[in-house]
Structure formats: structure tokens, C-alpha cells
Design a protein around this motif. Sequence first.
Motif, PDB file in Angstrom:
ATOM      1  N   GLN A 109      -9.439  18.043  -3.012  1.00 48.84           N
ATOM      2  CA  GLN A 109      -9.805  18.740  -1.776  1.00 48.84           C
ATOM      3  C   GLN A 109     -10.988  18.101  -1.049  1.00 48.84           C
ATOM      4  OE1 GLN A 109     -10.287  22.801  -3.299  1.00 48.84           O
ATOM      5  NE2 GLN A 109      -8.484  23.386  -2.133  1.00 48.84           N
ATOM      6  N   VAL A 110     -11.774  17.309  -1.765  1.00 46.47           N
ATOM      7  CA  VAL A 110     -12.946  16.679  -1.143  1.00 46.47           C
ATOM      8  C   VAL A 110     -12.731  15.172  -1.060  1.00 46.47           C
ATOM      9  CG1 VAL A 110     -15.417  16.234  -1.374  1.00 46.47           C
ATOM     10  CG2 VAL A 110     -14.485  18.472  -2.001  1.00 46.47           C
ATOM     11  N   PRO A 111     -12.713  14.598   0.141  1.00 48.61           N
ATOM     12  CA  PRO A 111     -12.583  13.135   0.258  1.00 48.61           C
ATOM     13  C   PRO A 111     -13.843  12.430  -0.196  1.00 48.61           C
ATOM     14  CG  PRO A 111     -12.924  14.123   2.418  1.00 48.61           C
ATOM     15  CD  PRO A 111     -12.759  15.261   1.459  1.00 48.61           C
ATOM     16  N   PHE A 112     -13.686  11.303  -0.901  1.00 47.40           N
ATOM     17  CA  PHE A 112     -14.811  10.567  -1.451  1.00 47.40           C
ATOM     18  C   PHE A 112     -15.073   9.243  -0.741  1.00 47.40           C
ATOM     19  CE2 PHE A 112     -15.034  13.745  -4.513  1.00 47.40           C
ATOM     20  CZ  PHE A 112     -16.055  13.521  -5.426  1.00 47.40           C
ATOM     21  N   ASN A 113     -14.350   8.937   0.301  1.00 56.31           N
ATOM     22  CA  ASN A 113     -14.610   7.714   1.064  1.00 56.31           C
ATOM     23  C   ASN A 113     -15.709   8.015   2.078  1.00 56.31           C
ATOM     24  OD1 ASN A 113     -14.417   5.095   1.908  1.00 56.31           O
ATOM     25  ND2 ASN A 113     -12.587   5.404   3.162  1.00 56.31           N
ATOM     26  N   ARG A 114     -16.955   8.001   1.611  1.00 57.17           N
ATOM     27  CA  ARG A 114     -18.100   8.482   2.385  1.00 57.17           C
ATOM     28  C   ARG A 114     -19.070   7.354   2.708  1.00 57.17           C
ATOM     29  NH1 ARG A 114     -18.391  14.007   2.784  1.00 57.17           N
ATOM     30  NH2 ARG A 114     -16.534  14.945   1.868  1.00 57.17           N
ATOM     31  N   SER A 115     -19.990   7.686   3.611  1.00 55.89           N
ATOM     32  CA  SER A 115     -21.001   6.717   4.043  1.00 55.89           C
ATOM     33  C   SER A 115     -22.123   6.598   3.017  1.00 55.89           C
ATOM     34  CB  SER A 115     -21.586   7.156   5.387  1.00 55.89           C
ATOM     35  OG  SER A 115     -22.353   8.351   5.224  1.00 55.89           O
ATOM     36  N   MET A 129     -24.771  -4.115 -11.145  1.00 57.72           N
ATOM     37  CA  MET A 129     -24.169  -4.074  -9.811  1.00 57.72           C
ATOM     38  C   MET A 129     -24.917  -3.103  -8.890  1.00 57.72           C
ATOM     39  SD  MET A 129     -21.748  -6.240  -9.862  1.00 57.72           S
ATOM     40  CE  MET A 129     -21.792  -7.327 -11.281  1.00 57.72           C
ATOM     41  N   ASN A 130     -24.924  -3.425  -7.610  1.00 58.37           N
ATOM     42  CA  ASN A 130     -25.472  -2.543  -6.586  1.00 58.37           C
ATOM     43  C   ASN A 130     -24.416  -1.527  -6.164  1.00 58.37           C
ATOM     44  OD1 ASN A 130     -27.915  -4.004  -6.486  1.00 58.37           O
ATOM     45  ND2 ASN A 130     -27.025  -5.453  -5.015  1.00 58.37           N
ATOM     46  N   PHE A 131     -24.884  -0.397  -5.650  1.00 58.13           N
ATOM     47  CA  PHE A 131     -23.943   0.599  -5.147  1.00 58.13           C
ATOM     48  C   PHE A 131     -23.434   0.166  -3.773  1.00 58.13           C
ATOM     49  CE2 PHE A 131     -22.340   4.682  -3.685  1.00 58.13           C
ATOM     50  CZ  PHE A 131     -21.836   5.241  -4.865  1.00 58.13           C
ATOM     51  N   SER A 132     -22.161   0.414  -3.523  1.00 58.25           N
ATOM     52  CA  SER A 132     -21.526   0.032  -2.255  1.00 58.25           C
ATOM     53  C   SER A 132     -20.777   1.213  -1.646  1.00 58.25           C
ATOM     54  CB  SER A 132     -20.525  -1.114  -2.460  1.00 58.25           C
ATOM     55  OG  SER A 132     -21.180  -2.325  -2.756  1.00 58.25           O
ATOM     56  N   THR A 133     -20.779   1.275  -0.336  1.00 60.80           N
ATOM     57  CA  THR A 133     -19.951   2.219   0.414  1.00 60.80           C
ATOM     58  C   THR A 133     -19.259   1.451   1.530  1.00 60.80           C
ATOM     59  OG1 THR A 133     -21.852   2.776   1.834  1.00 60.80           O
ATOM     60  CG2 THR A 133     -21.444   4.205  -0.069  1.00 60.80           C
ATOM     61  N   TRP A 134     -18.340   2.104   2.214  1.00 62.21           N
ATOM     62  CA  TRP A 134     -17.575   1.399   3.250  1.00 62.21           C
ATOM     63  C   TRP A 134     -18.484   0.820   4.336  1.00 62.21           C
ATOM     64  CZ3 TRP A 134     -18.034   2.868   8.277  1.00 62.21           C
ATOM     65  CH2 TRP A 134     -18.461   4.176   8.534  1.00 62.21           C
ATOM     66  N   ASP A 135     -19.649   1.497   4.582  1.00 68.33           N
ATOM     67  CA  ASP A 135     -20.538   1.033   5.659  1.00 68.33           C
ATOM     68  C   ASP A 135     -21.721   0.216   5.140  1.00 68.33           C
ATOM     69  OD1 ASP A 135     -21.679   3.254   4.427  1.00 68.33           O
ATOM     70  OD2 ASP A 135     -22.665   3.948   6.253  1.00 68.33           O
ATOM     71  N   ASN A 167     -14.216  -5.938   1.177  1.00 67.39           N
ATOM     72  CA  ASN A 167     -15.127  -4.794   1.073  1.00 67.39           C
ATOM     73  C   ASN A 167     -14.495  -3.831   0.076  1.00 67.39           C
ATOM     74  OD1 ASN A 167     -16.404  -2.267   1.405  1.00 67.39           O
ATOM     75  ND2 ASN A 167     -16.948  -2.733   3.537  1.00 67.39           N
ATOM     76  N   CYS A 168     -14.950  -3.875  -1.179  1.00 67.75           N
ATOM     77  CA  CYS A 168     -14.296  -3.113  -2.251  1.00 67.75           C
ATOM     78  C   CYS A 168     -14.331  -1.609  -1.988  1.00 67.75           C
ATOM     79  CB  CYS A 168     -14.945  -3.423  -3.586  1.00 67.75           C
ATOM     80  SG  CYS A 168     -14.741  -5.140  -4.125  1.00 67.75           S
ATOM     81  N   ALA A 169     -15.446  -1.104  -1.484  1.00 65.15           N
ATOM     82  CA  ALA A 169     -15.561   0.333  -1.247  1.00 65.15           C
ATOM     83  C   ALA A 169     -14.556   0.790  -0.191  1.00 65.15           C
ATOM     84  CB  ALA A 169     -16.978   0.682  -0.818  1.00 65.15           C
ATOM     85  N   ALA A 170     -14.437   0.017   0.887  1.00 61.97           N
ATOM     86  CA  ALA A 170     -13.486   0.374   1.937  1.00 61.97           C
ATOM     87  C   ALA A 170     -12.055   0.243   1.435  1.00 61.97           C
ATOM     88  CB  ALA A 170     -13.704  -0.512   3.157  1.00 61.97           C
ATOM     89  N   ASN A 171     -11.754  -0.806   0.705  1.00 59.42           N
ATOM     90  CA  ASN A 171     -10.386  -1.041   0.236  1.00 59.42           C
ATOM     91  C   ASN A 171      -9.959  -0.063  -0.849  1.00 59.42           C
ATOM     92  OD1 ASN A 171     -10.328  -3.167   2.008  1.00 59.42           O
ATOM     93  ND2 ASN A 171     -10.494  -4.771   0.449  1.00 59.42           N
ATOM     94  N   HIS A 172     -10.926   0.461  -1.619  1.00 54.20           N
ATOM     95  CA  HIS A 172     -10.586   1.353  -2.718  1.00 54.20           C
ATOM     96  C   HIS A 172     -11.038   2.795  -2.463  1.00 54.20           C
ATOM     97  CE1 HIS A 172     -10.151  -2.622  -4.554  1.00 54.20           C
ATOM     98  NE2 HIS A 172      -9.289  -2.039  -5.363  1.00 54.20           N
TER      99      HIS A 172
END
Length: 412
Positions: free
Chosen positions: A247-253, A339-345, A355-360
Motif C-alpha cells: 500500500q505504500v510506494p517506496f520509490n521516494r526522494s 556503499m552510499n545510500f541512493s535514491t532516484w534523485d 541509476n540503480c535506485a530509479a531502475n529498481h
Amino acid sequence: MIIAVFFLRVILVVQLLFYKFSISNLIGGFYDIQWKKDQNACTFHYNSGINFIDCIEECLRRKRCVSVNYSRSKLFCEINELASYLSCPLVQSVEADDFIFSEKSSWDSRIVGDCSSNPCNFNEICVSVNGIKGFTCGMSDCGLPPSFFNADLKSKNEQVGSKITYNYNYKGDQNPFGVNNDEVHFQMLCQDGNWEFISNASSSPCQYPGLFTSVIEMTLGITSFLVPRVFKHGEEWLVIQRRCNGQVPFNRSWQEYKYGFGHLETEFWIGNEIIHQLSINGYETLGVEVYADHLLNAGYYRYFSEYEFKVDSEVRNYRAQFNFLTGNLSDSLTYFNGMNFSTWDKDNDNHTTANCAANHHGGWWFGSCHPANLNGLYGVHQTVGLSWWVDRGIWIYPTHTMLMMKKNSHNI
């Protein structure tokens, strides 16, 4: 002392009988009583079934109190605090036929005996000891409503009785379930001097058989926040991530992962800043629990492993350290060590082109890109979804995940 207090009470009664709309300062300071007035903001405590003089005493015994409202017909006393907080705006007294309003500064505090000097702490009530000189201090009021790193105070509920509740919304995703943004996510109840958490979850909580779960308030340094707590094999764990129903999307900034999002009763990410604070305050063991179909088609299976775990500050992009300790889940997190933390932005991964965060579809400590993706798409049996590498060419796709942290024994 007892005779003097009794005399002062008699004087106040006489004043109330002979001066209906204004009280002059004849002796000792009983004046400034406003008839048919009520200051209805700032009330923090209630008493019913008491007379006006007792209402005054209830205020005088509390350092926090500055004024009272009193209903003569209902024998109802409202005790007010300073107008200095979100839920307590600066207001003037208003017309109210059944009420009396008066300020504490105008009263003779000697009617409460040894409590006249307000010797107790801000959230305590002073009680005189019968028959002897002295007093005791007892917890009475909860103080200002709690402030949380991952939640905003929205409003206050006032109700007849001694209970007051404050309404909160979680920061980040304020509308994870398609409901009105003004929905109350949880409340803090003031009762008997303590704040108690009350959940207003708008969907069914995630269920984890055999684990007792509660939500607690924690303070690390100057940061206060709410976090779910579970007990596993007699040990206390703090839950920092949970997936259970999609119910909660995880593709966040980046900012959303920093402060956290979701709903503590269902799916959420507690926030990288809180995870960092936990890791530098002795919570250096990470527990990974996933539910997935068994590899040998033996039905639903529960996997659990533990890692040494540390997370740096935002200045270092929340860089993580993972070191496998024990468990029946394959070691797929040591890959992310350093490793460093990554997000789509904010792409901090080691991949040269992607961009692993955006692709996954989720933030994580990606390398190039991952053998475990616990923040990916829910219900998708691919590596862009919730997935965990087990062996060459073999993956599991969890339906439930939970990440949790505990203190090492030498830090307790």
C-alpha cells in the motif's frame, strides 16, 4: 496554619456572595474575577464536582496553571496554561453565561498552605500534608505535547474529564492509503501524568506471528521519534522498515528517505537520520526477517539473519557497514558494505551507466546494482521488486519484510 487557611477561604466566600460582577481587593488579593467569561483555549486539566474555591486551589497547586474557567451550574473546573503553543493560541476571554474566569496572579496563594510558593516542578501538583507542616509533589500533568522527528502535531481534542489527546500525522507520505490528508494517523493521550500512544491506523496492521509489537517514543540527544518495538527471543528490537501489503510506494526522494515515510502500523521506512542516530547510540545489530515461499515448494517460510550494522551521517551519504553474523538467510547484504545510500534523485551507486535506485524502484545502499532489494516494487517476482539472492540463479521474492535494530550486549 490550618486556621489561617480556613479564614482565607471564608473571606473568599464572603467576597463571592457580596460582589456579583466585580470583586475588589479587600484583603489578600482575591479579585479580578470576570463573571460570564470563559477563556476556552489553553485548558490542560479538568475537574468536575468541585466548588469554585477548590477550583482555585487546583490551579494554585500547579506551577503550570495561570488561570481557571469555572461553571457554576455544572460544578466544572477548567485549568489553563500559558498561551504559548500550537494548540493553545493567544486569545481573550469570551462571553459564556455559565462561567467565571479568573487569573492566578490575582489570588492569595496562602489558601494552599505550604504549597503557596509553587515548590514543585512544572508538571507536578503540590499537595499539603494534613496535620503537619510540609508538602508532597505528585505527577499530575503531562506537559507540552510531545514533538517527534517523524510526525507533525495537527490539533488538540478537549473532552470532559481528565483526559486530553493530541492528533498527529506522520511526515513524508501523508496519504499512503488514498484517504483525506487531514486524517489523524495517531494520537498521544495525556493520562495520569504520562503520554500514551493511540493508533488510528486506517488499514489492517501488518501481522507477524509470534512477535509482540508496540509503538514507543524514543529520545536520542535532542531528537524524539516514534518507533515500533518487537521482542524476539526475549530481546528488544526497534523496527526501521516493514513491507507487508504494497500500500505504500517506496520509490521516494532523498528527503523522504531521510525523514521517513509510510505508516508505522503497516508499511514504512523510519528515516535514514533516525537509523544513523540509532547506530551511533549503540544499536549496532541489524535483524533481517523475510517471509517467502520455500525454495523446495514446502510452503510459506520465515527467514532471519543478523548483521553488524552502522550508518554514517548525511554528510557521508548515510554510508553503511554490513558484516554477516548468523542466520538461515543467505548473506546478501555484505555486498553493500561501504556503499552510499541512493535514491532516484540522488544517484550514489557504483554503477557506471545506470541509476540503480530509479531502475529498481526504491532507495537503498546500491552497488552495481544489488543482490537484495527490500525496498523495490511489491508483489513483482523480478529483481525490480522485493527480492533476495540465495544462490547462483536462485532468488526468493518476499511477501513480508522487516528490518530491525538492537543494542549489542556491550552497549546495554
